[in-house]
Scaffold this active site. Structure first.
Site, PDB file in Angstrom:
ATOM      1  N   CYS A 117       0.808  -1.222   0.000  1.00 31.37           N
ATOM      2  CA  CYS A 117       0.000   0.000   0.000  1.00 31.37           C
ATOM      3  C   CYS A 117       0.841   1.273   0.000  1.00 31.37           C
ATOM      4  O   CYS A 117       0.320   2.353  -0.261  1.00 31.37           O
ATOM      5  CB  CYS A 117      -0.956  -0.004   1.187  1.00 31.37           C
ATOM      6  SG  CYS A 117      -2.164  -1.343   1.146  1.00 31.37           S
ATOM      7  N   HIS A 257      -3.208   7.197   2.878  1.00 36.93           N
ATOM      8  CA  HIS A 257      -3.635   5.916   2.320  1.00 36.93           C
ATOM      9  C   HIS A 257      -5.036   5.596   2.819  1.00 36.93           C
ATOM     10  O   HIS A 257      -5.345   5.744   4.003  1.00 36.93           O
ATOM     11  CB  HIS A 257      -2.653   4.825   2.741  1.00 36.93           C
ATOM     12  CG  HIS A 257      -3.116   3.441   2.433  1.00 36.93           C
ATOM     13  ND1 HIS A 257      -3.570   3.073   1.182  1.00 36.93           N
ATOM     14  CD2 HIS A 257      -3.224   2.334   3.216  1.00 36.93           C
ATOM     15  CE1 HIS A 257      -3.919   1.794   1.204  1.00 36.93           C
ATOM     16  NE2 HIS A 257      -3.725   1.324   2.427  1.00 36.93           N
ATOM     17  N   ASN A 287     -10.257   0.320  -0.299  1.00 33.03           N
ATOM     18  CA  ASN A 287      -8.797   0.291  -0.293  1.00 33.03           C
ATOM     19  C   ASN A 287      -8.314  -0.343  -1.599  1.00 33.03           C
ATOM     20  O   ASN A 287      -8.456  -1.546  -1.800  1.00 33.03           O
ATOM     21  CB  ASN A 287      -8.307  -0.514   0.920  1.00 33.03           C
ATOM     22  CG  ASN A 287      -6.791  -0.571   1.020  1.00 33.03           C
ATOM     23  OD1 ASN A 287      -6.082  -0.144   0.119  1.00 33.03           O
ATOM     24  ND2 ASN A 287      -6.286  -1.114   2.109  1.00 33.03           N
TER      25      ASN A 287
END
Length: 360
Positions: A117, A257, A287
């Site tokens: 990520c 994020h 996500n």
């Protein structure tokens, strides 16, 4: 010789038109809209269906094509394509090579990076270094993932979290005091147990046994990852802010994020930035791993102004994390496309119609 800075000069993005909402999710696994919203903050997520396209390269190709059309640059002037992804189409060839081939970028070389990520954060730093070295003038940095390809839809704790999507930025050299100013990037190598995909690599090759045990999907211990993400992202943002004497009033945007809405809120509170200055799209994007940061830029682009001071931060498997400080280089409001938020507010078209229009 004047100092060269690396500045973003355009943003492109793509998300699949199919939207999996919490109501449908509750028919797949034992969950509910209330449970998902309270714990994660995701209402809908985009899913790439086989009939629409195949793999991460498909989404990235669409994003880069849009970027080239928006910026009107000569495709032959692109010198490199860097792809940050955890879900490459294949072990080899690289996803970057597929994107370059799909778009016939004759003068570009390319490669993939994998930092989960935090991948786009790392890739942006590498891309900026290539520009500031003076050896490259124009490159494209992509981030995105086909997360549904490794999501276990029998696991109620993880499957509501993830979605599919990709976005990209063009980076060029400038002598103006704008662009990527500084980065603080870290990895501790201690994050395997709480966050990993156990099979499919050279250490645990695919077999009937690994498939039967469902080891080719994301495994996550949510509480452990949450704690590390909040602490490390907050510390990274504070470190960058202190390096450059930035107060909360100096920061136009924090771009975190998009892993969990509570993580974003906790990071914002830690540095005292009001929520209206934090880019959040997890509610309708979920996500997308390496795609979350550039997808935020893609959606918020019309609100960005030249000179805006922006801090990016991310946390991912490994554990990998960090923060970057950027001074934005152009007025996004000059772009013709409106942001989704404006369309929803005006009630002009639905979110689905907006994405279908923007994805053309």
């Amino acid at each position: 010789m004047e100092k060269i800075n690396a500045v973003i000069t355009g943003v492109g993005g793509y998300v699949p038109n199919y939207i999996l909402d919490n109501e449908e999710m509750s028919t797949i696994v034992d969950t509910s809209d209330e449970w998902i919203m309270e714990r994660i903050g995701v209402k809908t997520r985009h899913i790439l269906k086989p009939e629409q396209g195949s793999g991460t390269s498909y989404m990235m190709t669409r994003a880069v094509k849009q970027l080239l059309e928006k910026t009107q640059v000569d495709p032959d002037s692109i010198e490199a394509v860097i792809v940050a992804t955890t879900t490459p189409d294949y072990h080899f060839p690289s996803t970057a090579s597929l994107v370059i081939g799909n778009l016939d970028l004759k003068n570009a070389f390319g490669f993939d990076m994998e930092a989960a990520c935090a991948g786009f954060l790392y890739a942006m730093e590498v891309g900026a270094g290539m520009i500031t070295s003076g050896r490259h003038k124009r490159i494209i940095v992509c981030g995105g993932d086909h997360m549904s390809s490794m999501t276990n839809y029998q696991d109620r704790n993880t499957c509501p979290i993830f979605g599919d999507g990709a976005a990209c930025v063009m980076m060029e050299g400038t002598t103006e005091e704008v662009g990527l100013i500084d980065s603080y990037l870290r990895v501790d190598g201690k994050g395997y147990d709480p966050l990993h995909m156990a099979a499919g690599g050279s250490a645990n090759m695919p077999s009937h046994e690994t498939v039967d045990q469902r080891l080719h999907f994301v495994y996550q211990e949510g509480r452990t990852v949450f704690k590390h993400a909040v602490t490390n992202m907050s510390n990274a943002v504070e470190t960058i802010a202190k390096r450059h004497n930035l107060t909360k009033d100096d920061i136009a945007w924090v771009v975190p994020h998009q892993a969990n809405v509570r993580i974003e809120s906790a990071v914002a509170r830690r540095i005292g930035v009001e929520e209206e200055h934090v880019m959040i799209n997890i509610d309708h994007m979920a996500n997308t791993s390496g795609g979350t940061l550039p997808l935020c830029l893609w959606e918020y682009e019309p609100q960005l102004k030249k000179g805006d001071k922006i801090i990016f931060t991310a946390f991912g498997a490994g554990f990998t994390w960090g923060a970057s400080y950027m001074i934005w280089g152009y007025d996004g409001a000059a772009e013709a496309a409106k942001s989704p938020a404006e369309f929803y507010k005006e009630g002009a078209i639905s979110r689905e119609e907006w994405y279908a229009k923007r994805n053309k």
